[in-house]
Design a protein around this motif. Structure first.
Motif, PDB file in Angstrom:
ATOM      1  N   TYR A   7      35.790 109.792  65.197  1.00  0.00           N
ATOM      2  CA  TYR A   7      35.944 109.105  63.918  1.00  0.00           C
ATOM      3  C   TYR A   7      36.601 110.016  62.893  1.00  0.00           C
ATOM      4  O   TYR A   7      36.634 111.224  63.058  1.00  0.00           O
ATOM      5  CB  TYR A   7      34.581 108.634  63.396  1.00  0.00           C
ATOM      6  CG  TYR A   7      33.981 107.600  64.300  1.00  0.00           C
ATOM      7  CD1 TYR A   7      34.138 106.244  64.035  1.00  0.00           C
ATOM      8  CD2 TYR A   7      33.283 107.973  65.443  1.00  0.00           C
ATOM      9  CE1 TYR A   7      33.620 105.285  64.888  1.00  0.00           C
ATOM     10  CE2 TYR A   7      32.762 107.021  66.298  1.00  0.00           C
ATOM     11  CZ  TYR A   7      32.932 105.684  66.020  1.00  0.00           C
ATOM     12  OH  TYR A   7      32.423 104.742  66.869  1.00  0.00           O
ATOM     13  N   GLN A   8      37.071 109.385  61.826  1.00  0.00           N
ATOM     14  CA  GLN A   8      37.701 110.099  60.726  1.00  0.00           C
ATOM     15  C   GLN A   8      37.343 109.367  59.439  1.00  0.00           C
ATOM     16  O   GLN A   8      37.342 108.136  59.398  1.00  0.00           O
ATOM     17  CB  GLN A   8      39.214 110.085  60.921  1.00  0.00           C
ATOM     18  CG  GLN A   8      39.998 110.731  59.817  1.00  0.00           C
ATOM     19  CD  GLN A   8      41.488 110.591  60.069  1.00  0.00           C
ATOM     20  OE1 GLN A   8      42.078 109.583  59.686  1.00  0.00           O
ATOM     21  NE2 GLN A   8      42.079 111.581  60.706  1.00  0.00           N
ATOM     22  N   ARG A  10      38.381 108.884  55.444  1.00  0.00           N
ATOM     23  CA  ARG A  10      39.458 109.033  54.464  1.00  0.00           C
ATOM     24  C   ARG A  10      38.985 108.469  53.134  1.00  0.00           C
ATOM     25  O   ARG A  10      38.149 107.575  53.100  1.00  0.00           O
ATOM     26  CB  ARG A  10      40.720 108.279  54.878  1.00  0.00           C
ATOM     27  CG  ARG A  10      41.362 108.801  56.134  1.00  0.00           C
ATOM     28  CD  ARG A  10      42.644 108.050  56.410  1.00  0.00           C
ATOM     29  NE  ARG A  10      43.059 108.256  57.786  1.00  0.00           N
ATOM     30  CZ  ARG A  10      43.905 107.483  58.429  1.00  0.00           C
ATOM     31  NH1 ARG A  10      44.450 106.445  57.820  1.00  0.00           N
ATOM     32  NH2 ARG A  10      44.232 107.726  59.678  1.00  0.00           N
ATOM     33  N   THR A  91      42.360 112.808  53.906  1.00  0.00           N
ATOM     34  CA  THR A  91      41.613 112.778  55.154  1.00  0.00           C
ATOM     35  C   THR A  91      40.620 113.920  55.129  1.00  0.00           C
ATOM     36  O   THR A  91      40.968 115.032  54.734  1.00  0.00           O
ATOM     37  CB  THR A  91      42.568 112.960  56.359  1.00  0.00           C
ATOM     38  OG1 THR A  91      43.522 111.899  56.343  1.00  0.00           O
ATOM     39  CG2 THR A  91      41.805 112.960  57.671  1.00  0.00           C
ATOM     40  N   SER A 125      37.145 104.962  53.622  1.00  0.00           N
ATOM     41  CA  SER A 125      37.350 104.252  54.881  1.00  0.00           C
ATOM     42  C   SER A 125      36.948 105.163  56.031  1.00  0.00           C
ATOM     43  O   SER A 125      37.111 106.373  55.958  1.00  0.00           O
ATOM     44  CB  SER A 125      38.818 103.874  55.061  1.00  0.00           C
ATOM     45  OG  SER A 125      39.280 103.120  53.981  1.00  0.00           O
ATOM     46  N   LYS A 126      36.452 104.543  57.091  1.00  0.00           N
ATOM     47  CA  LYS A 126      36.132 105.291  58.310  1.00  0.00           C
ATOM     48  C   LYS A 126      36.899 104.630  59.447  1.00  0.00           C
ATOM     49  O   LYS A 126      36.875 103.415  59.608  1.00  0.00           O
ATOM     50  CB  LYS A 126      34.634 105.271  58.586  1.00  0.00           C
ATOM     51  CG  LYS A 126      34.237 106.098  59.791  1.00  0.00           C
ATOM     52  CD  LYS A 126      32.728 106.220  59.931  1.00  0.00           C
ATOM     53  CE  LYS A 126      32.116 104.895  60.180  1.00  0.00           C
ATOM     54  NZ  LYS A 126      30.675 104.921  60.357  1.00  0.00           N
ATOM     55  N   TYR A 127      37.609 105.447  60.213  1.00  0.00           N
ATOM     56  CA  TYR A 127      38.424 104.959  61.312  1.00  0.00           C
ATOM     57  C   TYR A 127      37.924 105.565  62.618  1.00  0.00           C
ATOM     58  O   TYR A 127      37.386 106.668  62.628  1.00  0.00           O
ATOM     59  CB  TYR A 127      39.895 105.363  61.110  1.00  0.00           C
ATOM     60  CG  TYR A 127      40.490 104.774  59.855  1.00  0.00           C
ATOM     61  CD1 TYR A 127      41.058 103.508  59.869  1.00  0.00           C
ATOM     62  CD2 TYR A 127      40.480 105.473  58.654  1.00  0.00           C
ATOM     63  CE1 TYR A 127      41.598 102.951  58.723  1.00  0.00           C
ATOM     64  CE2 TYR A 127      41.015 104.928  57.500  1.00  0.00           C
ATOM     65  CZ  TYR A 127      41.574 103.675  57.539  1.00  0.00           C
ATOM     66  OH  TYR A 127      42.097 103.134  56.395  1.00  0.00           O
ATOM     67  N   ASP A 128      38.150 104.832  63.709  1.00  0.00           N
ATOM     68  CA  ASP A 128      37.827 105.387  65.018  1.00  0.00           C
ATOM     69  C   ASP A 128      39.098 105.554  65.832  1.00  0.00           C
ATOM     70  O   ASP A 128      40.166 105.081  65.443  1.00  0.00           O
ATOM     71  CB  ASP A 128      36.781 104.542  65.753  1.00  0.00           C
ATOM     72  CG  ASP A 128      37.275 103.137  66.081  1.00  0.00           C
ATOM     73  OD1 ASP A 128      38.432 102.980  66.509  1.00  0.00           O
ATOM     74  OD2 ASP A 128      36.486 102.193  65.922  1.00  0.00           O
ATOM     75  N   THR A 129      38.983 106.237  66.948  1.00  0.00           N
ATOM     76  CA  THR A 129      40.152 106.519  67.785  1.00  0.00           C
ATOM     77  C   THR A 129      40.411 105.451  68.841  1.00  0.00           C
ATOM     78  O   THR A 129      41.307 105.617  69.665  1.00  0.00           O
ATOM     79  CB  THR A 129      40.004 107.892  68.479  1.00  0.00           C
ATOM     80  OG1 THR A 129      38.779 107.904  69.233  1.00  0.00           O
ATOM     81  CG2 THR A 129      40.005 109.028  67.461  1.00  0.00           C
ATOM     82  N   ASN A 133      41.619  99.260  67.804  1.00  0.00           N
ATOM     83  CA  ASN A 133      41.319  99.123  66.375  1.00  0.00           C
ATOM     84  C   ASN A 133      42.369  99.748  65.479  1.00  0.00           C
ATOM     85  O   ASN A 133      42.209  99.759  64.256  1.00  0.00           O
ATOM     86  CB  ASN A 133      39.971  99.774  66.053  1.00  0.00           C
ATOM     87  CG  ASN A 133      38.835  99.079  66.748  1.00  0.00           C
ATOM     88  OD1 ASN A 133      38.901  97.907  67.049  1.00  0.00           O
ATOM     89  ND2 ASN A 133      37.775  99.813  67.013  1.00  0.00           N
ATOM     90  N   ASN A 134      43.418 100.278  66.065  1.00  0.00           N
ATOM     91  CA  ASN A 134      44.420 100.998  65.279  1.00  0.00           C
ATOM     92  C   ASN A 134      45.809 100.456  65.555  1.00  0.00           C
ATOM     93  O   ASN A 134      46.138 100.115  66.690  1.00  0.00           O
ATOM     94  CB  ASN A 134      44.378 102.494  65.627  1.00  0.00           C
ATOM     95  CG  ASN A 134      43.071 103.104  65.212  1.00  0.00           C
ATOM     96  OD1 ASN A 134      42.806 103.239  64.031  1.00  0.00           O
ATOM     97  ND2 ASN A 134      42.240 103.452  66.173  1.00  0.00           N
TER      98      ASN A 134
END
Length: 145
Positions: A7-8, A10, A91, A125-129, A133-134
């Motif tokens: 996860y990341q 931002r 980030t 925001s939280k993103y996954d790899t 989803n991207n």
């Protein structure tokens, strides 16, 4: 499968002045809480525009054929409206890593969340790899605006 993805976190800030202070890691009472939260997580906030500019510079130095997002990234940093947007976007890198375990991302996000109400942070925001989803890399570079 849980734990499969990294996860990341931002965040976007409300003002250009705040963004510049974060980029310079300028000490100051207005940013003290942000820097304290980041330090607690062994984290730093990296400006998205700076990350894009570094990518372009590396591609130009090492050969753009090895950098599939070169054209898109270069067009993005050369667009005045995109530059303005990405100069306010950060980030969170934890232990110098761009992506990290979900528990870490959840903790960072939870600690940053109160800063949204303070007026410092506009959005988190939280993103996954997970590729599903991207967005996938563009086939053509975006038109420069």
């Amino acid at each position: 499968m849980t734990g499969q993805w990294q996860y990341q976190v931002r965040f976007d800030v409300n003002s250009s002045a705040t963004a510049e202070s974060i980029r310079r890691r300028a000490p100051g009472t207005a940013l003290a809480q942000l820097f304290e939260i980041l330090a607690r997580h062994q984290a730093v906030a990296k400006c998205q525009f700076d990350a894009f500019a570094e990518y372009v510079a590396a591609a130009e130095e090492q050969g753009i054929e090895r950098y599939p997002l070169y054209e898109w990234t270069k067009a993005t940093i050369e667009s005045p409206s995109k530059k303005e947007k990405y100069l306010r976007s950060f980030t969170v890198y934890v232990d110098r890593r761009e992506v990290y375990d979900g528990e870490i991302a959840d903790a960072v996000e939870a600690d940053l969340r109160p800063l949204v109400g303070s007026g410092l942070i506009a959005r988190i925001s939280k993103y996954d790899t997970n590729p599903a989803n991207n967005p996938q890399p563009p086939q053509q570079p975006r038109e420069r605006r």
